[in-house]
Design a protein around this motif. Structure first.
Motif, PDB file in Angstrom:
ATOM      1  N   LEU A  35       0.868  -1.169   0.000  1.00  0.00           N
ATOM      2  CA  LEU A  35       0.000   0.000   0.000  1.00  0.00           C
ATOM      3  C   LEU A  35       0.906   1.219   0.000  1.00  0.00           C
ATOM      4  CD1 LEU A  35      -2.762   1.403   0.287  1.00  0.00           C
ATOM      5  CD2 LEU A  35      -2.523   1.158   2.772  1.00  0.00           C
ATOM      6  N   THR A  36       0.650   2.159  -0.894  1.00  0.00           N
ATOM      7  CA  THR A  36       1.511   3.333  -1.009  1.00  0.00           C
ATOM      8  C   THR A  36       0.689   4.623  -0.909  1.00  0.00           C
ATOM      9  OG1 THR A  36       1.346   3.241  -3.420  1.00  0.00           O
ATOM     10  CG2 THR A  36       3.270   2.186  -2.406  1.00  0.00           C
ATOM     11  N   ALA A  37       1.296   5.632  -0.293  1.00  0.00           N
ATOM     12  CA  ALA A  37       0.646   6.939  -0.183  1.00  0.00           C
ATOM     13  C   ALA A  37       1.692   8.031  -0.343  1.00  0.00           C
ATOM     14  CB  ALA A  37      -0.053   7.083   1.165  1.00  0.00           C
ATOM     15  N   ALA A  38       1.260   9.168  -0.854  1.00  0.00           N
ATOM     16  CA  ALA A  38       2.127  10.325  -1.022  1.00  0.00           C
ATOM     17  C   ALA A  38       1.588  11.478  -0.201  1.00  0.00           C
ATOM     18  CB  ALA A  38       2.200  10.723  -2.498  1.00  0.00           C
ATOM     19  N   VAL A  39       2.473  12.166   0.522  1.00  0.00           N
ATOM     20  CA  VAL A  39       2.102  13.367   1.265  1.00  0.00           C
ATOM     21  C   VAL A  39       2.884  14.518   0.647  1.00  0.00           C
ATOM     22  CG1 VAL A  39       2.107  14.546   3.493  1.00  0.00           C
ATOM     23  CG2 VAL A  39       1.683  12.076   3.392  1.00  0.00           C
ATOM     24  N   THR A  40       2.164  15.447   0.026  1.00  0.00           N
ATOM     25  CA  THR A  40       2.812  16.539  -0.688  1.00  0.00           C
ATOM     26  C   THR A  40       2.003  17.827  -0.555  1.00  0.00           C
ATOM     27  OG1 THR A  40       3.680  17.234  -2.849  1.00  0.00           O
ATOM     28  CG2 THR A  40       1.655  15.935  -2.851  1.00  0.00           C
ATOM     29  N   CYS A  41       2.598  18.928  -0.995  1.00  0.00           N
ATOM     30  CA  CYS A  41       1.915  20.225  -0.908  1.00  0.00           C
ATOM     31  C   CYS A  41       1.729  20.852  -2.286  1.00  0.00           C
ATOM     32  CB  CYS A  41       2.686  21.159   0.029  1.00  0.00           C
ATOM     33  SG  CYS A  41       2.682  20.566   1.737  1.00  0.00           S
ATOM     34  N   ASN A  42       1.814  20.032  -3.313  1.00  0.00           N
ATOM     35  CA  ASN A  42       1.527  20.453  -4.682  1.00  0.00           C
ATOM     36  C   ASN A  42       0.489  19.509  -5.283  1.00  0.00           C
ATOM     37  OD1 ASN A  42       3.167  22.785  -5.382  1.00  0.00           O
ATOM     38  ND2 ASN A  42       4.926  21.447  -5.068  1.00  0.00           N
ATOM     39  N   ALA A  43      -0.454  20.043  -6.021  1.00  0.00           N
ATOM     40  CA  ALA A  43      -1.465  19.207  -6.659  1.00  0.00           C
ATOM     41  C   ALA A  43      -0.902  18.551  -7.911  1.00  0.00           C
ATOM     42  CB  ALA A  43      -2.671  20.062  -7.028  1.00  0.00           C
ATOM     43  N   GLY A  44      -1.299  17.286  -8.125  1.00  0.00           N
ATOM     44  CA  GLY A  44      -0.913  16.573  -9.336  1.00  0.00           C
ATOM     45  C   GLY A  44       0.576  16.352  -9.490  1.00  0.00           C
ATOM     46  N   SER A  45       1.268  16.160  -8.400  1.00  0.00           N
ATOM     47  CA  SER A  45       2.724  16.015  -8.434  1.00  0.00           C
ATOM     48  C   SER A  45       3.157  14.623  -8.875  1.00  0.00           C
ATOM     49  CB  SER A  45       3.309  16.300  -7.049  1.00  0.00           C
ATOM     50  OG  SER A  45       2.969  15.255  -6.150  1.00  0.00           O
ATOM     51  N   ALA A  46       4.452  14.492  -9.113  1.00  0.00           N
ATOM     52  CA  ALA A  46       5.018  13.215  -9.556  1.00  0.00           C
ATOM     53  C   ALA A  46       4.845  12.121  -8.514  1.00  0.00           C
ATOM     54  CB  ALA A  46       6.495  13.396  -9.900  1.00  0.00           C
ATOM     55  N   ILE A  47       5.023  12.440  -7.224  1.00  0.00           N
ATOM     56  CA  ILE A  47       4.887  11.369  -6.229  1.00  0.00           C
ATOM     57  C   ILE A  47       3.420  10.965  -6.075  1.00  0.00           C
ATOM     58  CG2 ILE A  47       6.971  12.066  -4.979  1.00  0.00           C
ATOM     59  CD1 ILE A  47       5.106  12.917  -2.655  1.00  0.00           C
ATOM     60  N   SER A  48       2.507  11.896  -6.290  1.00  0.00           N
ATOM     61  CA  SER A  48       1.089  11.544  -6.229  1.00  0.00           C
ATOM     62  C   SER A  48       0.730  10.525  -7.299  1.00  0.00           C
ATOM     63  CB  SER A  48       0.228  12.800  -6.407  1.00  0.00           C
ATOM     64  OG  SER A  48       0.352  13.658  -5.293  1.00  0.00           O
ATOM     65  N   LYS A  49       1.350  10.657  -8.459  1.00  0.00           N
ATOM     66  CA  LYS A  49       1.074   9.745  -9.574  1.00  0.00           C
ATOM     67  C   LYS A  49       1.649   8.359  -9.325  1.00  0.00           C
ATOM     68  CE  LYS A  49       0.880  13.604 -12.812  1.00  0.00           C
ATOM     69  NZ  LYS A  49       1.576  14.369 -13.875  1.00  0.00           N
ATOM     70  N   GLU A  50       2.667   8.272  -8.480  1.00  0.00           N
ATOM     71  CA  GLU A  50       3.287   6.974  -8.187  1.00  0.00           C
ATOM     72  C   GLU A  50       2.586   6.242  -7.052  1.00  0.00           C
ATOM     73  OE1 GLU A  50       5.449   5.583 -10.005  1.00  0.00           O
ATOM     74  OE2 GLU A  50       6.247   7.262 -11.175  1.00  0.00           O
ATOM     75  N   ALA A  51       1.792   6.958  -6.255  1.00  0.00           N
ATOM     76  CA  ALA A  51       1.173   6.364  -5.072  1.00  0.00           C
ATOM     77  C   ALA A  51      -0.283   5.982  -5.314  1.00  0.00           C
ATOM     78  CB  ALA A  51       1.257   7.342  -3.907  1.00  0.00           C
ATOM     79  N   GLU A  52      -0.746   5.001  -4.576  1.00  0.00           N
ATOM     80  CA  GLU A  52      -2.147   4.594  -4.650  1.00  0.00           C
ATOM     81  C   GLU A  52      -3.053   5.657  -4.048  1.00  0.00           C
ATOM     82  OE1 GLU A  52      -4.950   0.968  -2.909  1.00  0.00           O
ATOM     83  OE2 GLU A  52      -2.795   0.660  -3.117  1.00  0.00           O
ATOM     84  N   ILE A  53      -2.587   6.274  -2.963  1.00  0.00           N
ATOM     85  CA  ILE A  53      -3.371   7.310  -2.284  1.00  0.00           C
ATOM     86  C   ILE A  53      -2.560   8.597  -2.253  1.00  0.00           C
ATOM     87  CG2 ILE A  53      -4.515   7.988  -0.135  1.00  0.00           C
ATOM     88  CD1 ILE A  53      -4.712   4.950   0.508  1.00  0.00           C
ATOM     89  N   ALA A  54      -3.116   9.664  -2.821  1.00  0.00           N
ATOM     90  CA  ALA A  54      -2.430  10.959  -2.873  1.00  0.00           C
ATOM     91  C   ALA A  54      -3.034  11.908  -1.841  1.00  0.00           C
ATOM     92  CB  ALA A  54      -2.536  11.561  -4.261  1.00  0.00           C
ATOM     93  N   ILE A  55      -2.218  12.335  -0.890  1.00  0.00           N
ATOM     94  CA  ILE A  55      -2.638  13.300   0.129  1.00  0.00           C
ATOM     95  C   ILE A  55      -1.955  14.617  -0.201  1.00  0.00           C
ATOM     96  CG2 ILE A  55      -2.662  13.832   2.596  1.00  0.00           C
ATOM     97  CD1 ILE A  55      -2.409  10.782   3.090  1.00  0.00           C
ATOM     98  N   GLU A  56      -2.723  15.556  -0.727  1.00  0.00           N
ATOM     99  CA  GLU A  56      -2.163  16.807  -1.231  1.00  0.00           C
ATOM    100  C   GLU A  56      -2.716  17.992  -0.441  1.00  0.00           C
ATOM    101  OE1 GLU A  56      -1.550  15.435  -5.875  1.00  0.00           O
ATOM    102  OE2 GLU A  56      -3.402  16.484  -5.319  1.00  0.00           O
ATOM    103  N   ALA A  57      -1.905  18.514   0.470  1.00  0.00           N
ATOM    104  CA  ALA A  57      -2.292  19.682   1.273  1.00  0.00           C
ATOM    105  C   ALA A  57      -1.667  20.914   0.631  1.00  0.00           C
ATOM    106  CB  ALA A  57      -1.814  19.524   2.707  1.00  0.00           C
ATOM    107  N   VAL A  58      -2.419  21.585  -0.203  1.00  0.00           N
ATOM    108  CA  VAL A  58      -1.886  22.724  -0.955  1.00  0.00           C
ATOM    109  C   VAL A  58      -2.053  23.984  -0.106  1.00  0.00           C
ATOM    110  CG1 VAL A  58      -1.990  24.008  -3.112  1.00  0.00           C
ATOM    111  CG2 VAL A  58      -2.505  21.553  -3.097  1.00  0.00           C
ATOM    112  N   VAL A  59      -0.968  24.370   0.542  1.00  0.00           N
ATOM    113  CA  VAL A  59      -1.003  25.478   1.498  1.00  0.00           C
ATOM    114  C   VAL A  59      -0.664  26.823   0.869  1.00  0.00           C
ATOM    115  CG1 VAL A  59      -0.498  23.979   3.459  1.00  0.00           C
ATOM    116  CG2 VAL A  59       1.384  25.036   2.199  1.00  0.00           C
ATOM    117  N   GLY A  60      -0.293  26.821  -0.398  1.00  0.00           N
ATOM    118  CA  GLY A  60       0.032  28.069  -1.076  1.00  0.00           C
ATOM    119  C   GLY A  60       1.495  28.434  -0.950  1.00  0.00           C
ATOM    120  N   PRO A  61       1.901  29.556  -1.545  1.00  0.00           N
ATOM    121  CA  PRO A  61       3.304  29.982  -1.504  1.00  0.00           C
ATOM    122  C   PRO A  61       3.786  30.183  -0.067  1.00  0.00           C
ATOM    123  CG  PRO A  61       2.063  31.276  -3.093  1.00  0.00           C
ATOM    124  CD  PRO A  61       1.053  30.499  -2.302  1.00  0.00           C
ATOM    125  N   GLU A  62       5.053  29.895   0.157  1.00  0.00           N
ATOM    126  CA  GLU A  62       5.635  30.078   1.483  1.00  0.00           C
ATOM    127  C   GLU A  62       5.886  31.560   1.762  1.00  0.00           C
ATOM    128  OE1 GLU A  62       5.766  27.896   3.695  1.00  0.00           O
ATOM    129  OE2 GLU A  62       5.856  25.942   2.717  1.00  0.00           O
TER     130      GLU A  62
END
Length: 271
Positions: free
Chosen positions: A156-183
């Protein structure tokens, strides 16, 4: 196209901004994290359900990441044994570049796409385990390669990222994308992105441990008694569980020290 985490800050001339205004604006940006994380709860729920199903059969959680993301995974994993009395191997955090990279940057370590799986193999990783790849940018080769191989091998694979539609999201079964905006400081993902990742990892591990029976009511009944503060906390937990007036502090403390955990102390008192 510039990713969200690399986009220019909503604020400029930071070097000329009065200190009070700096702090207020950082806090204003931080307030956006809660909402962004809240939007990912359906994906987190899906992940935790899968983790618990596998963990009941002997599975584990592995976190992989580089830089701040890797350190956050290690931090979350390292808190599980003392908090829940779990085996240190139940939740494992790995960082690109190895343990040296926890304190110091290891040049180009995150660019090696095959190293993560090698690091995971050292732990005899198998299809009952879950791999969570963490990368604010969503494009770290170390994480991408690890997720890709793990998914091919049935984990089972999951990605935790802060960009939508990212490369790691595409590699994981479950994509957790918290898009918080520019730093606040352009590209400094240890800030809002790091905070979002920390919150998400807290949610994953805490809800997993609760689902695995490591909490009774709202108490850490299996915590390790590693210092006087925790022994005192455990003693008072026992008194609350058994009932006020039913047992003295000294009796509860003796039970705790004899059996080594709140759960065992209460269970043996009731027998």
């Amino acid at each position: 196209m510039i990713s969200t985490t690399e986009s220019a800050s909503n604020y400029d001339n930071l070097d000329q901004m009065p200190l009070g205004e700096l702090l207020q604006n950082i806090n204003r940006e931080d307030a956006k994290v809660h909402e962004a994380v809240g939007k990912t709860i359906p994906q987190i729920e899906q992940l935790v359900s899968g983790i618990v199903e596998r963990m009941k059969k002997g599975g584990r959680i592995f976190y992989i990441g580089a830089g701040t993301s890797g350190r956050l995974g290690i931090l979350d994993a390292s808190e599980i044994p003392p908090t829940y009395g779990a085996d240190p191997g139940l939740v494992v955090g790995l960082i690109a570049g190895g343990d040296k990279a926890i304190r110091n940057a290891v040049e180009a370590a995150e660019d090696n796409e095959t190293q993560a799986w090698k690091d995971l193999e050292a732990h005899n990783i198998n299809e009952l385990d879950t791999l969570v790849g963490i990368a604010a940018s969503g494009r770290t080769p170390y994480v991408i390669g690890g997720l890709r191989t793990a998914r091919e091998k049935g984990l089972l694979t999951a990605a935790v990222t802060c960009n939508a539609g990212s490369a790691i999201s595409k590699e994981a079964e479950i994509a957790i994308e918290a898009v918080v905006g520019p730093e606040f400081v352009t590209g400094s993902t240890r800030m809002k992105s790091g905070t979002a990742q920390k919150l998400i990892l807290n949610m994953i591990s805490t809800s997993t441990m609760i689902q695995m029976g490591k909490v009774k009511g709202n108490k850490m009944v299996d915590m390790q008694l590693s210092n006087e503060k925790l022994v005192d906390r455990g003693t008072r937990m026992i008194m609350q569980e058994i009932g006020e007036g039913e047992i003295s502090y000294e009796e509860a403390n003796a039970l705790l020290l004899k059996y080594g955990s709140v759960r065992k102390a209460v269970d043996n008192f009731k027998q």
